[in-house]
Motif scaffolding. Structure first.
Motif, PDB file in Angstrom:
ATOM      1  N   ARG A   1      16.311   8.235  -0.385  1.00  0.00           N
ATOM      2  CA  ARG A   1      15.581   8.770   0.773  1.00  0.00           C
ATOM      3  C   ARG A   1      14.094   8.441   0.647  1.00  0.00           C
ATOM      4  NH1 ARG A   1      18.163  12.844   4.106  1.00  0.00           N
ATOM      5  NH2 ARG A   1      20.392  12.550   3.774  1.00  0.00           N
ATOM      6  N   ALA A   2      13.562   8.533  -0.562  1.00  0.00           N
ATOM      7  CA  ALA A   2      12.151   8.236  -0.766  1.00  0.00           C
ATOM      8  C   ALA A   2      11.847   6.775  -0.454  1.00  0.00           C
ATOM      9  CB  ALA A   2      11.747   8.567  -2.208  1.00  0.00           C
ATOM     10  N   VAL A   3      12.748   5.870  -0.850  1.00  0.00           N
ATOM     11  CA  VAL A   3      12.569   4.453  -0.537  1.00  0.00           C
ATOM     12  C   VAL A   3      12.609   4.241   0.971  1.00  0.00           C
ATOM     13  CG1 VAL A   3      13.586   2.151  -0.759  1.00  0.00           C
ATOM     14  CG2 VAL A   3      13.475   3.665  -2.749  1.00  0.00           C
ATOM     15  N   LEU A   4      13.566   4.897   1.644  1.00  0.00           N
ATOM     16  CA  LEU A   4      13.682   4.776   3.097  1.00  0.00           C
ATOM     17  C   LEU A   4      12.422   5.291   3.783  1.00  0.00           C
ATOM     18  CD1 LEU A   4      15.352   4.136   5.617  1.00  0.00           C
ATOM     19  CD2 LEU A   4      16.373   6.423   5.430  1.00  0.00           C
ATOM     20  N   VAL A   5      11.892   6.409   3.298  1.00  0.00           N
ATOM     21  CA  VAL A   5      10.662   6.958   3.862  1.00  0.00           C
ATOM     22  C   VAL A   5       9.512   5.973   3.703  1.00  0.00           C
ATOM     23  CG1 VAL A   5       8.887   8.719   3.504  1.00  0.00           C
ATOM     24  CG2 VAL A   5      11.285   9.392   3.662  1.00  0.00           C
ATOM     25  N   ALA A   6       9.381   5.376   2.510  1.00  0.00           N
ATOM     26  CA  ALA A   6       8.293   4.428   2.261  1.00  0.00           C
ATOM     27  C   ALA A   6       8.390   3.218   3.195  1.00  0.00           C
ATOM     28  CB  ALA A   6       8.312   3.978   0.801  1.00  0.00           C
ATOM     29  N   VAL A   7       9.599   2.718   3.409  1.00  0.00           N
ATOM     30  CA  VAL A   7       9.790   1.565   4.296  1.00  0.00           C
ATOM     31  C   VAL A   7       9.429   1.928   5.732  1.00  0.00           C
ATOM     32  CG1 VAL A   7      11.504  -0.004   5.273  1.00  0.00           C
ATOM     33  CG2 VAL A   7      11.517   0.481   2.823  1.00  0.00           C
ATOM     34  N   VAL A   8       9.843   3.117   6.184  1.00  0.00           N
ATOM     35  CA  VAL A   8       9.527   3.549   7.539  1.00  0.00           C
ATOM     36  C   VAL A   8       8.021   3.741   7.713  1.00  0.00           C
ATOM     37  CG1 VAL A   8       9.764   5.468   9.174  1.00  0.00           C
ATOM     38  CG2 VAL A   8      11.775   4.563   8.010  1.00  0.00           C
ATOM     39  N   VAL A   9       7.361   4.308   6.714  1.00  0.00           N
ATOM     40  CA  VAL A   9       5.909   4.485   6.781  1.00  0.00           C
ATOM     41  C   VAL A   9       5.212   3.129   6.873  1.00  0.00           C
ATOM     42  CG1 VAL A   9       3.879   5.249   5.500  1.00  0.00           C
ATOM     43  CG2 VAL A   9       5.880   6.728   5.646  1.00  0.00           C
ATOM     44  N   ALA A  10       5.667   2.169   6.061  1.00  0.00           N
ATOM     45  CA  ALA A  10       5.081   0.826   6.118  1.00  0.00           C
ATOM     46  C   ALA A  10       5.289   0.200   7.490  1.00  0.00           C
ATOM     47  CB  ALA A  10       5.687  -0.055   5.031  1.00  0.00           C
ATOM     48  N   ALA A  11       6.500   0.349   8.047  1.00  0.00           N
ATOM     49  CA  ALA A  11       6.776  -0.199   9.377  1.00  0.00           C
ATOM     50  C   ALA A  11       5.953   0.503  10.451  1.00  0.00           C
ATOM     51  CB  ALA A  11       8.266  -0.068   9.691  1.00  0.00           C
ATOM     52  N   SER A  12       5.606   1.775  10.213  1.00  0.00           N
ATOM     53  CA  SER A  12       4.804   2.518  11.179  1.00  0.00           C
ATOM     54  C   SER A  12       3.411   1.936  11.343  1.00  0.00           C
ATOM     55  CB  SER A  12       4.689   3.988  10.751  1.00  0.00           C
ATOM     56  OG  SER A  12       5.957   4.601  10.689  1.00  0.00           O
ATOM     57  N   LEU A  13       2.965   1.154  10.368  1.00  0.00           N
ATOM     58  CA  LEU A  13       1.624   0.573  10.413  1.00  0.00           C
ATOM     59  C   LEU A  13       1.620  -0.838  10.994  1.00  0.00           C
ATOM     60  CD1 LEU A  13       0.536   1.801   6.873  1.00  0.00           C
ATOM     61  CD2 LEU A  13      -0.276   2.708   9.058  1.00  0.00           C
ATOM     62  N   SER A  14       2.794  -1.342  11.394  1.00  0.00           N
ATOM     63  CA  SER A  14       2.863  -2.716  11.898  1.00  0.00           C
ATOM     64  C   SER A  14       2.087  -2.883  13.203  1.00  0.00           C
ATOM     65  CB  SER A  14       4.327  -3.129  12.094  1.00  0.00           C
ATOM     66  OG  SER A  14       4.990  -2.260  12.998  1.00  0.00           O
ATOM     67  N   GLY A  15       2.109  -1.862  14.059  1.00  0.00           N
ATOM     68  CA  GLY A  15       1.344  -1.940  15.296  1.00  0.00           C
ATOM     69  C   GLY A  15      -0.141  -2.051  15.030  1.00  0.00           C
ATOM     70  N   LEU A  16      -0.624  -1.335  14.019  1.00  0.00           N
ATOM     71  CA  LEU A  16      -2.031  -1.404  13.643  1.00  0.00           C
ATOM     72  C   LEU A  16      -2.393  -2.788  13.116  1.00  0.00           C
ATOM     73  CD1 LEU A  16      -4.761  -0.047  13.258  1.00  0.00           C
ATOM     74  CD2 LEU A  16      -3.943   0.823  11.055  1.00  0.00           C
TER      75      LEU A  16
ATOM     76  N   ALA B   1       0.825  -1.202   0.000  1.00  0.00           N
ATOM     77  CA  ALA B   1       0.000   0.000   0.000  1.00  0.00           C
ATOM     78  C   ALA B   1       0.863   1.259   0.000  1.00  0.00           C
ATOM     79  CB  ALA B   1      -0.924  -0.009   1.222  1.00  0.00           C
ATOM     80  N   THR B   2       1.928   1.248   0.809  1.00  0.00           N
ATOM     81  CA  THR B   2       2.814   2.412   0.867  1.00  0.00           C
ATOM     82  C   THR B   2       3.540   2.619  -0.455  1.00  0.00           C
ATOM     83  OG1 THR B   2       3.151   2.005   3.226  1.00  0.00           O
ATOM     84  CG2 THR B   2       4.704   3.460   2.140  1.00  0.00           C
ATOM     85  N   LEU B   3       4.029   1.540  -1.044  1.00  0.00           N
ATOM     86  CA  LEU B   3       4.714   1.656  -2.327  1.00  0.00           C
ATOM     87  C   LEU B   3       3.759   2.087  -3.441  1.00  0.00           C
ATOM     88  CD1 LEU B   3       7.107  -1.446  -2.253  1.00  0.00           C
ATOM     89  CD2 LEU B   3       7.687   0.970  -1.927  1.00  0.00           C
ATOM     90  N   THR B   4       2.499   1.684  -3.341  1.00  0.00           N
ATOM     91  CA  THR B   4       1.515   2.125  -4.326  1.00  0.00           C
ATOM     92  C   THR B   4       1.375   3.638  -4.311  1.00  0.00           C
ATOM     93  OG1 THR B   4       0.262   0.053  -4.202  1.00  0.00           O
ATOM     94  CG2 THR B   4      -0.918   1.994  -5.003  1.00  0.00           C
ATOM     95  N   VAL B   5       1.263   4.206  -3.109  1.00  0.00           N
ATOM     96  CA  VAL B   5       1.176   5.660  -2.986  1.00  0.00           C
ATOM     97  C   VAL B   5       2.456   6.321  -3.495  1.00  0.00           C
ATOM     98  CG1 VAL B   5       0.969   7.579  -1.357  1.00  0.00           C
ATOM     99  CG2 VAL B   5      -0.434   5.531  -1.053  1.00  0.00           C
ATOM    100  N   ALA B   6       3.606   5.784  -3.089  1.00  0.00           N
ATOM    101  CA  ALA B   6       4.886   6.406  -3.448  1.00  0.00           C
ATOM    102  C   ALA B   6       5.142   6.347  -4.950  1.00  0.00           C
ATOM    103  CB  ALA B   6       6.016   5.717  -2.687  1.00  0.00           C
ATOM    104  N   LEU B   7       4.899   5.200  -5.567  1.00  0.00           N
ATOM    105  CA  LEU B   7       5.161   5.065  -7.006  1.00  0.00           C
ATOM    106  C   LEU B   7       4.191   5.900  -7.838  1.00  0.00           C
ATOM    107  CD1 LEU B   7       5.939   1.239  -7.220  1.00  0.00           C
ATOM    108  CD2 LEU B   7       7.559   3.151  -7.379  1.00  0.00           C
ATOM    109  N   ALA B   8       2.923   5.931  -7.442  1.00  0.00           N
ATOM    110  CA  ALA B   8       1.953   6.762  -8.152  1.00  0.00           C
ATOM    111  C   ALA B   8       2.325   8.235  -8.033  1.00  0.00           C
ATOM    112  CB  ALA B   8       0.551   6.513  -7.612  1.00  0.00           C
ATOM    113  N   ALA B   9       2.792   8.638  -6.846  1.00  0.00           N
ATOM    114  CA  ALA B   9       3.208  10.027  -6.647  1.00  0.00           C
ATOM    115  C   ALA B   9       4.462  10.350  -7.456  1.00  0.00           C
ATOM    116  CB  ALA B   9       3.458  10.279  -5.164  1.00  0.00           C
ATOM    117  N   LEU B  10       5.395   9.415  -7.514  1.00  0.00           N
ATOM    118  CA  LEU B  10       6.625   9.639  -8.282  1.00  0.00           C
ATOM    119  C   LEU B  10       6.318   9.794  -9.765  1.00  0.00           C
ATOM    120  CD1 LEU B  10       9.721   9.795  -8.295  1.00  0.00           C
ATOM    121  CD2 LEU B  10       9.764   7.303  -8.530  1.00  0.00           C
ATOM    122  N   ALA B  11       5.464   8.936 -10.297  1.00  0.00           N
ATOM    123  CA  ALA B  11       5.097   9.021 -11.714  1.00  0.00           C
ATOM    124  C   ALA B  11       4.351  10.321 -12.006  1.00  0.00           C
ATOM    125  CB  ALA B  11       4.246   7.815 -12.103  1.00  0.00           C
TER     126      ALA B  11
END
Length: 294
Positions: free
Chosen positions: A185-200, A148-158
């Motif tokens: 940096r963008a890849v690192l941000v996407a990974v951190v955002v994805a990890a931020s949802l692990s608690g949920l 889900a995070t990569l979907t947002v990031a890749l769509a935004a990049l394109a």
């Protein structure tokens, strides 16, 4: 789907699994992964997440004078100068609401959906083991977070590349880096955002073990996300806010500094780890001791 067909599907999902082996877990994980991403609901959620950055980019492109007033979501003022910032803006917009709601739907339905569909009992007949089944569902939930995070990031990049200039990136701390390091940096941000949802994911999995209704579990998980976001907005609750799973979600902005500020990022990841440990253990305790009748 009839009960006979459901039984056949579960049997095929369970086929080839060997208890107490890594190969058995991987087979179970692949099965859960395919089940998650084949659902129409999952495809629709990812489609909505992909459209969001496009809408943001089009609005910013049309209203070119909007960002100059300093209004709007985080990083939006930099989008017109560099399309790569659309990635960070889209993640900042989607993280408080859209991403956690999508994750809440998938996590909340993980066990309760099987129970409501009448497939959970048949799945446990195979030598999968409740612990491995729960672990596979949790891991599949984490995979959805990343997707889900990569979907947002890749769509935004394109979208950013199509509508705005791309070049060297000026970080929020004032330093300038090239396109290559900025993409890292963008890849690192996407990974951190994805990890931020692990608690949920762990919370949704726990809620999913409490009920046999997938709709109820999804509604409860999404409702909890909304409630926590509201509580996090009251200054009077500042003493408890650092312990809310959503409090440090936007800390990924510190990754756009030179040097990177890791303090809040590590607090966020540590908090998510604590939620995973607590609610993962609660989900395991509930699921392994629960009588499965459907």
């Amino acid at each position: 789907m009839s009960q006979v067909e459901a039984t056949g599907v579960v049997t095929s999902r369970a086929a080839g699994r060997r208890p107490q082996t890594a190969a058995g877990f991987l087979a179970l994980f692949r099965s859960e992964l395919l089940l998650t991403f084949r659902r129409v609901r999952t495809v629709v959620l990812l489609g909505i997440l992909a459209v969001l950055p496009v809408l943001i980019g089009v609005v910013v492109k049309i209203e070119t004078d909007g960002p100059s007033r300093g209004e709007g979501p985080a990083f939006i003022a930099q989008v017109t100068q560099n399309g790569l910032f659309l990635v960070f803006t889209a993640l900042a917009v989607s993280l408080p609401v859209f991403l956690p709601m999508a994750v809440g739907v998938v996590a909340g339905d993980s066990v309760a959906g099987e129970s409501a569909g009448g497939t959970l009992r048949y799945l446990l007949v195979a030598p999968a083991g409740r612990t491995r089944l729960l672990a596979a569902k949790f891991t599949a939930g984490l995979a959805f977070c990343l997707a889900a995070t990569l979907t947002v990031a890749l769509a935004a990049l394109a979208t950013g590349a199509a509508l705005f200039p791309m070049g060297e990136v000026t970080l929020v701390s004032g330093e300038t880096i090239g396109v290559g390091p900025a993409l890292l940096r963008a890849v690192l941000v996407a990974v951190v955002v994805a990890a931020s949802l692990s608690g949920l994911v762990a919370i949704g999995l726990f809620i999913s073990t409490l009920t046999g209704s997938g709709i109820a579990a999804m509604a409860a998980t999404v409702g909890l996300v909304i409630t926590v976001q509201i509580l996090d907005s009251f200054p009077q609750l500042h003493a408890v806010q650092p312990f809310l799973f959503a409090h440090h979600w936007l800390s990924f902005g510190d990754l756009l500094r030179e040097p990177i500020y890791w303090d809040d990022v590590l607090k966020n990841l540590g908090l998510q780890g604590a939620y995973v440990a607590v609610f993962g253990s609660a989900a395991w305790s509930r699921f392994t001791s629960r009588d499965i009748t459907a």
